[in-house]
Design a protein around this motif. Structure first.
Motif, PDB file in Angstrom:
ATOM      1  N   THR A   1       0.842  -1.192   0.000  1.00  0.00           N
ATOM      2  CA  THR A   1       0.000   0.000   0.000  1.00  0.00           C
ATOM      3  C   THR A   1       0.882   1.249   0.000  1.00  0.00           C
ATOM      4  O   THR A   1       1.747   1.397   0.864  1.00  0.00           O
ATOM      5  N   GLU A   2       0.674   2.114  -0.975  1.00  0.00           N
ATOM      6  CA  GLU A   2       1.423   3.367  -1.006  1.00  0.00           C
ATOM      7  C   GLU A   2       0.846   4.334   0.024  1.00  0.00           C
ATOM      8  O   GLU A   2      -0.361   4.606   0.021  1.00  0.00           O
ATOM      9  N   LEU A   3       1.703   4.846   0.890  1.00  0.00           N
ATOM     10  CA  LEU A   3       1.270   5.789   1.914  1.00  0.00           C
ATOM     11  C   LEU A   3       1.624   7.225   1.558  1.00  0.00           C
ATOM     12  O   LEU A   3       0.938   8.159   2.005  1.00  0.00           O
ATOM     13  N   ALA A   4       2.681   7.424   0.803  1.00  0.00           N
ATOM     14  CA  ALA A   4       3.105   8.782   0.444  1.00  0.00           C
ATOM     15  C   ALA A   4       4.073   8.708  -0.725  1.00  0.00           C
ATOM     16  O   ALA A   4       4.601   7.641  -1.059  1.00  0.00           O
ATOM     17  N   ARG A   5       4.310   9.879  -1.316  1.00  0.00           N
ATOM     18  CA  ARG A   5       5.204   9.960  -2.464  1.00  0.00           C
ATOM     19  C   ARG A   5       5.898  11.325  -2.430  1.00  0.00           C
ATOM     20  O   ARG A   5       5.252  12.358  -2.267  1.00  0.00           O
ATOM     21  N   ILE A   6       7.211  11.315  -2.580  1.00  0.00           N
ATOM     22  CA  ILE A   6       7.989  12.548  -2.678  1.00  0.00           C
ATOM     23  C   ILE A   6       8.299  12.746  -4.152  1.00  0.00           C
ATOM     24  O   ILE A   6       8.945  11.900  -4.779  1.00  0.00           O
ATOM     25  N   SER A   7       7.852  13.859  -4.718  1.00  0.00           N
ATOM     26  CA  SER A   7       7.933  14.063  -6.157  1.00  0.00           C
ATOM     27  C   SER A   7       8.628  15.393  -6.459  1.00  0.00           C
ATOM     28  O   SER A   7       8.250  16.434  -5.927  1.00  0.00           O
ATOM     29  N   THR A   8       9.648  15.349  -7.311  1.00  0.00           N
ATOM     30  CA  THR A   8      10.421  16.542  -7.649  1.00  0.00           C
ATOM     31  C   THR A   8      10.520  16.670  -9.160  1.00  0.00           C
ATOM     32  O   THR A   8      10.949  15.723  -9.830  1.00  0.00           O
ATOM     33  N   PRO A   9      10.161  17.809  -9.740  1.00  0.00           N
ATOM     34  CA  PRO A   9      10.236  17.963 -11.198  1.00  0.00           C
ATOM     35  C   PRO A   9      11.667  17.988 -11.694  1.00  0.00           C
ATOM     36  O   PRO A   9      12.563  18.527 -11.038  1.00  0.00           O
ATOM     37  N   ILE A  10      11.895  17.424 -12.863  1.00  0.00           N
ATOM     38  CA  ILE A  10      13.228  17.351 -13.439  1.00  0.00           C
ATOM     39  C   ILE A  10      13.816  18.742 -13.648  1.00  0.00           C
ATOM     40  O   ILE A  10      15.023  18.956 -13.496  1.00  0.00           O
ATOM     41  N   ALA A  11      12.969  19.720 -13.980  1.00  0.00           N
ATOM     42  CA  ALA A  11      13.459  21.066 -14.272  1.00  0.00           C
ATOM     43  C   ALA A  11      14.182  21.672 -13.084  1.00  0.00           C
ATOM     44  O   ALA A  11      15.183  22.381 -13.246  1.00  0.00           O
ATOM     45  N   ALA A  12      13.696  21.396 -11.871  1.00  0.00           N
ATOM     46  CA  ALA A  12      14.328  21.971 -10.680  1.00  0.00           C
ATOM     47  C   ALA A  12      15.761  21.475 -10.528  1.00  0.00           C
ATOM     48  O   ALA A  12      16.658  22.228 -10.128  1.00  0.00           O
ATOM     49  N   VAL A  13      15.992  20.221 -10.862  1.00  0.00           N
ATOM     50  CA  VAL A  13      17.323  19.632 -10.725  1.00  0.00           C
ATOM     51  C   VAL A  13      18.234  20.096 -11.864  1.00  0.00           C
ATOM     52  O   VAL A  13      19.413  20.417 -11.652  1.00  0.00           O
ATOM     53  N   ILE A  14      17.704  20.172 -13.076  1.00  0.00           N
ATOM     54  CA  ILE A  14      18.503  20.617 -14.209  1.00  0.00           C
ATOM     55  C   ILE A  14      18.892  22.084 -14.059  1.00  0.00           C
ATOM     56  O   ILE A  14      19.996  22.495 -14.437  1.00  0.00           O
ATOM     57  N   ASP A  15      18.012  22.890 -13.488  1.00  0.00           N
ATOM     58  CA  ASP A  15      18.369  24.290 -13.222  1.00  0.00           C
ATOM     59  C   ASP A  15      19.556  24.373 -12.260  1.00  0.00           C
ATOM     60  O   ASP A  15      20.480  25.169 -12.455  1.00  0.00           O
ATOM     61  N   ALA A  16      19.520  23.561 -11.195  1.00  0.00           N
ATOM     62  CA  ALA A  16      20.632  23.558 -10.240  1.00  0.00           C
ATOM     63  C   ALA A  16      21.923  23.085 -10.910  1.00  0.00           C
ATOM     64  O   ALA A  16      23.012  23.572 -10.601  1.00  0.00           O
ATOM     65  N   MET A  17      21.810  22.153 -11.842  1.00  0.00           N
ATOM     66  CA  MET A  17      22.978  21.650 -12.561  1.00  0.00           C
ATOM     67  C   MET A  17      23.607  22.724 -13.441  1.00  0.00           C
ATOM     68  O   MET A  17      24.808  22.987 -13.371  1.00  0.00           O
ATOM     69  N   ASN A  18      22.793  23.345 -14.278  1.00  0.00           N
ATOM     70  CA  ASN A  18      23.335  24.209 -15.321  1.00  0.00           C
ATOM     71  C   ASN A  18      23.450  25.675 -14.931  1.00  0.00           C
ATOM     72  O   ASN A  18      24.345  26.369 -15.422  1.00  0.00           O
ATOM     73  N   THR A  19      22.574  26.150 -14.072  1.00  0.00           N
ATOM     74  CA  THR A  19      22.697  27.539 -13.620  1.00  0.00           C
ATOM     75  C   THR A  19      23.732  27.662 -12.515  1.00  0.00           C
ATOM     76  O   THR A  19      24.598  28.537 -12.552  1.00  0.00           O
ATOM     77  N   ASP A  20      23.655  26.763 -11.519  1.00  0.00           N
ATOM     78  CA  ASP A  20      24.520  26.861 -10.338  1.00  0.00           C
ATOM     79  C   ASP A  20      25.715  25.932 -10.391  1.00  0.00           C
ATOM     80  O   ASP A  20      26.586  25.999  -9.530  1.00  0.00           O
TER      81      ASP A  20
END
Length: 546
Positions: free
Chosen positions: A360-379
């Protein structure tokens, strides 16, 4: 991560120092990160256009468009800029760095057309953080701009009278669980990222867990330094943060110190606050003109923040690598559950939990790919890039390993029609000294992504730093004809400098460029010679007429 003087002060005593591989060969080099200095002084704002022309993905140009012809005059001007930089390097080092010891590769093309300038552009070179363009573009091609990192919390137990009889199992999603915050830095807290999941678990009536919090790392590799990464005595630094199936704050701890009255203890905060490490050390507040001298380090079982901060410095912060990103995530999640009043009798355990049976799934942590790619390429966040590389391998390469990541990148290149024979990519960030790429390969890849669907192209373009405005370019190219008109990825490791991206010329053409430099590792040359050369080449491109 590229050293970037305006992003964060560093402790003087601590010495916080902060590729696609070649398709046609490999060579090696020694990586010696540039030592950091003291807290930087403020940089005055530059005059930039009030409304700079927005950079948006170029429309697909029909195949019948005439091929662009090489621009001999532009190439000559660029060669002159290179020659001037080589002369300055020789002068700055009193002849210790000679022109024949430096390799400069430049490739420029008009978007969706052919070469304009090719100077040693097929020579395999160290890309440093320009490799992040390869990792991020492959992720967008194979996963899509709407893809999300998903960490699922589930159980095969039952909930009775508020007690979950069984384990709460977290399935790895490769998420760096990192919030950039204002200026791309953030304070290191993951509370806001984990609170919804803890709330969801409580929403199922769970008040206590009589089993364990089980971290199922699936097919992800155990966190470990990449091949040919910096030496052991540098592994605690932020740019060496490890990646794995789970992470929090991109595998780092963030220490924030606030001064008090002279002679008094300073306030020290370490995030994520539920890190599972014993706090050690004490920071005192010194006189207004005293030296900023704060030492930080994290080892198995403890985190050290010790030293002194001048009364005249209201607040200072830094990031440094945690011993293990998986354990950091587990402690942070357990702490988030405890904040909701949910206790875990069995503690935290790493294991491969079975998938068979009823879950039974109780919760899910979900992060959009764009947020991670921004940290990669901008910062230029290394750990985010390596997390993306592993997640890409898990999703499309057969396993969440470096080999899986390489397999996935090769598939992305094949889909784009870019040959991948002999592909060697050691990591996702460009930190390894074994990565190689050519300037032509980088421009070919960028150009191919620009010609994909508008959403994918836009996500890629928007992820790059903007000249004079954001990320690792916020203090570069302040000339009004460049500010706001260049989007690019910087790159630096000792003996290597790079800049690749897109630029809009004054005649309206979109140009794609890559500049790669290899030189004998010499402190200060990137700042005094290669960065100015790269910016000058961009100035030539901005003024180019078709």
């Amino acid at each position: 991560m590229d050293p970037h003087s305006r992003r964060r002060a560093t402790a003087a005593a601590a010495g916080l120092t902060c590729a696609l591989a070649a398709l046609f060969g490999t060579v090696g080099f020694i990586l010696r990160p540039q030592p950091a200095g003291a807290a930087p002084s403020a940089v005055p704002p530059a005059a930039v256009p009030a409304t700079p022309a927005p950079l948006v993905p170029a429309p697909l140009i029909p195949a019948t468009t005439p091929r662009a012809a090489p621009d001999a005059r532009l190439a000559a001007r660029i060669r002159a800029r290179i020659a001037a930089a080589l002369d300055r390097a020789a002068s700055e080092t009193k002849g210790r760095v000679a022109a024949h010891e430096v390799q400069v590769s430049v490739h420029v093309r008009e978007a969706a057309r052919d070469d304009l300038v090719a100077i040693e552009s097929d020579r395999p070179m160290r890309p440093a953080s320009n490799l992040k363009l390869v990792t991020s573009s492959a992720a967008l091609v194979l996963l899509g701009a709407d893809w999300r990192f998903e960490t699922v919390l589930e159980t095969n137990g039952s909930v009775e009278n508020g007690i979950l009889h069984g384990d709460l199992v977290a399935r790895a999603g490769g998420d760096p669980l990192y919030e950039r915050g204002a200026g791309g830095k953030g304070d290191g807290s993951v509370d806001a990222l984990l609170a919804p999941a803890a709330l969801a678990v409580g929403g199922h009536g769970v008040r206590a867990i009589d089993g364990a919090l089980v971290l199922d790392e699936l097919d992800y590799a155990l966190p470990a330094p990449g091949p040919a990464w910096p030496e052991t005595n540098q592994r605690w630094a932020e740019f060496c943060a490890l990646a794995g199936g789970f992470s929090a704050n991109a595998g780092c701890l963030t220490a924030t110190v606030k001064s008090a009255g002279a002679g008094d203890a300073a306030e020290v905060r370490v995030e994520p606050r539920h890190c599972g490490l014993e706090r050690k050390g004490r920071v005192t507040t010194g006189a207004a003109k005293s030296k900023l001298d704060v030492r930080v380090e994290a080892r198995a079982g403890s985190v050290l923040v010790d030293g002194s901060i001048p009364k005249s410095v209201p607040s200072w912060s830094t990031r440094f690598a945690a011993p293990d990103p998986v354990e950091l995530f587990g402690n942070a999640l357990a702490g988030a559950l405890a904040d909701r009043g949910i206790t875990i009798a069995g503690g935290i355990r790493r294991a491969h939990a079975p998938h068979a049976g009823r879950w039974t799934e109780l919760a899910r942590i979900s992060t959009p790919i764009a947020a991670v790619i921004d940290a990669m390429n901008t910062d230029s966040n290394n750990a985010c890039a390596d997390q993306m590389f592993l997640a890409l391998g898990h999703a499309r390469g057969g396993a969440g390993t470096r080999e899986g990541g390489r397999t996935a990148v090769a598939r992305a290149l094949e889909r784009l029609g870019i040959p991948a024979d002999g592909l060697v990519q050691v990591d996702g960030s460009g930190l390894s000294r074994e990565n190689r790429v050519t300037a032509r390969q980088i421009t070919t890849l960028i150009d191919a992504v620009l010609r994909l669907d508008e959403k994918t192209a836009r996500a890629f373009v928007d992820s790059m730093a903007v000249a004079s405005e954001s990320g690792t370019l916020d203090d570069r190219m302040r000339d009004p004809k460049l500010a706001g008109r260049v989007r690019a990825k910087t790159g630096f490791i000792a003996g290597t400098s790079a800049l690749s991206g897109i630029l809009d010329a004054k005649d309206g053409r979109r140009l794609v460029f890559s500049i790669l430099v290899e030189y004998p590792p010499t402190d200060g040359l990137n700042r005094t010679c290669w960065k100015p050369m790269e910016d000058a080449i961009c100035s030539e491109l901005a003024g180019a007429d078709g």
